[in-house]
Design a protein around this motif. Structure first.
Motif, mmCIF file in Angstrom:
data_model
loop_
_atom_site.group_PDB
_atom_site.id
_atom_site.type_symbol
_atom_site.label_atom_id
_atom_site.label_comp_id
_atom_site.label_asym_id
_atom_site.label_seq_id
_atom_site.Cartn_x
_atom_site.Cartn_y
_atom_site.Cartn_z
ATOM 1 N N LEU A 102 0.826 -1.219 0.000
ATOM 2 C CA LEU A 102 0.000 0.000 0.000
ATOM 3 C C LEU A 102 0.855 1.260 0.000
ATOM 4 O O LEU A 102 0.413 2.310 -0.476
ATOM 5 N N SER A 106 3.593 2.448 -6.836
ATOM 6 C CA SER A 106 2.929 1.750 -7.937
ATOM 7 C C SER A 106 1.590 1.126 -7.559
ATOM 8 O O SER A 106 0.867 0.627 -8.430
ATOM 9 N N GLY A 108 -1.293 2.251 -6.735
ATOM 10 C CA GLY A 108 -2.489 2.840 -7.337
ATOM 11 C C GLY A 108 -2.827 2.215 -8.676
ATOM 12 O O GLY A 108 -4.009 2.104 -9.041
ATOM 13 N N PHE A 109 -1.798 1.766 -9.387
ATOM 14 C CA PHE A 109 -2.037 1.092 -10.669
ATOM 15 C C PHE A 109 -2.727 -0.254 -10.437
ATOM 16 O O PHE A 109 -3.577 -0.658 -11.237
ATOM 17 N N ILE A 111 -4.806 -0.945 -8.043
ATOM 18 C CA ILE A 111 -6.208 -0.615 -7.805
ATOM 19 C C ILE A 111 -6.913 -0.369 -9.137
ATOM 20 O O ILE A 111 -8.029 -0.841 -9.373
ATOM 21 N N GLY A 112 -6.253 0.373 -10.010
ATOM 22 C CA GLY A 112 -6.837 0.672 -11.313
ATOM 23 C C GLY A 112 -7.049 -0.549 -12.175
ATOM 24 O O GLY A 112 -7.931 -0.556 -13.051
ATOM 25 N N PHE A 149 -5.956 6.089 -11.741
ATOM 26 C CA PHE A 149 -5.761 5.819 -10.318
ATOM 27 C C PHE A 149 -4.285 5.899 -9.932
ATOM 28 O O PHE A 149 -3.946 6.386 -8.846
ATOM 29 N N GLY A 150 -3.428 5.409 -10.806
ATOM 30 C CA GLY A 150 -2.025 5.251 -10.452
ATOM 31 C C GLY A 150 -1.259 6.550 -10.297
ATOM 32 O O GLY A 150 -0.434 6.681 -9.389
ATOM 33 N N PRO A 152 -2.327 9.821 -9.537
ATOM 34 C CA PRO A 152 -2.587 10.537 -8.277
ATOM 35 C C PRO A 152 -2.068 9.791 -7.052
ATOM 36 O O PRO A 152 -1.555 10.403 -6.113
ATOM 37 N N TYR A 153 -2.209 8.466 -7.055
ATOM 38 C CA TYR A 153 -1.736 7.672 -5.920
ATOM 39 C C TYR A 153 -0.221 7.800 -5.789
ATOM 40 O O TYR A 153 0.308 7.967 -4.680
ATOM 41 N N MET A 154 0.479 7.740 -6.911
ATOM 42 C CA MET A 154 1.932 7.869 -6.886
ATOM 43 C C MET A 154 2.345 9.237 -6.358
ATOM 44 O O MET A 154 3.284 9.357 -5.563
#
Length: 210
Positions: A102, A106, A108-109, A111-112, A149-150, A152-154
């Protein structure tokens, strides 16, 4: 005037004869979901190391699994994959798997990928996966979803959690530009594999009916 609702067409997984009993049908769907998660786990180990996000075979697997299983089963397969990795099974890239994923830029990808598999399956359920050009368009759209998703998460992990000060241009350089060509190539491969599988199915049907 009523709007026509697109009819769901069979995907490749639907060609498997379904048991008549509900329990057995559910068991079949569960087996397909687990098999899809296993395919993603296997191709996740095909990796080209880059920082902070490596290029892996996951996206190709996500699109193929989503198209082959359909929207719901495809998304369920990726949820299974995600949860298996967080539970500690070595299914993520580099045979890793832990809740600590978590905190990786990486994740977030990953999740996407759930939504990408759903989109690939949705296009397959509209029979876009039976012609290479339409399949390519649909699979490119699906391949773009993880970036939503990836990226913004990164940025959150690098800047907020990690205390960095990376600008938008740098984040895109890390998480988008290096992957565009590879994503197009993987979408093209999927757009060859899935229609080829359908061509094989049609050839078998012709032999049976001939």
């Amino acid at each position: 005037m009523s709007l026509a609702v697109p009819v769901r067409r069979p995907v490749l997984a639907d060609l498997i004869a379904r048991p008549s009993g509900r329990a057995r049908a559910v068991a079949l769907d569960a087996a397909l979901v687990v098999a899809g998660a296993a395919v993603v786990a296997l191709l996740a180990q095909v990796e080209v190391p880059l920082w902070p996000v490596p290029i892996t075979g996951q996206t190709l697997a996500v699109v193929v699994v989503g198209a082959a299983l359909g929207a719901r089963r495809g998304a369920a397969a990726l949820v299974t994959y995600l949860l298996a990795g967080l539970a500690g099974l070595p299914v993520f890239a580099g045979f890793t798997g832990t809740v600590a994923a978590l905190a990786k830029p990486s994740f977030g990808f990953v999740i996407g990928f759930v939504f990408a598999a759903f989109v690939a399956g949705w296009f397959a359920e509209r029979a876009w996966d039976r012609r290479p050009l339409l399949a390519f368009v649909g699979f490119v759209a699906a391949s773009a979803i993880p970036f939503v998703f990836g990226i913004p998460y990164m940025a959150f992990i690098l800047n907020v959690v990690g205390g960095g000060a990376f600008g938008v241009g740098e984040i895109l350089q890390f998480g988008l530009w290096p992957f565009i060509l590879g994503g197009l190539v993987k979408a093209a491969l999927a757009a060859l594999l899935i229609p080829a599988a359908w061509a094989g199915v049609r050839a078998v049907d012709r032999r049976k009916n001939g």
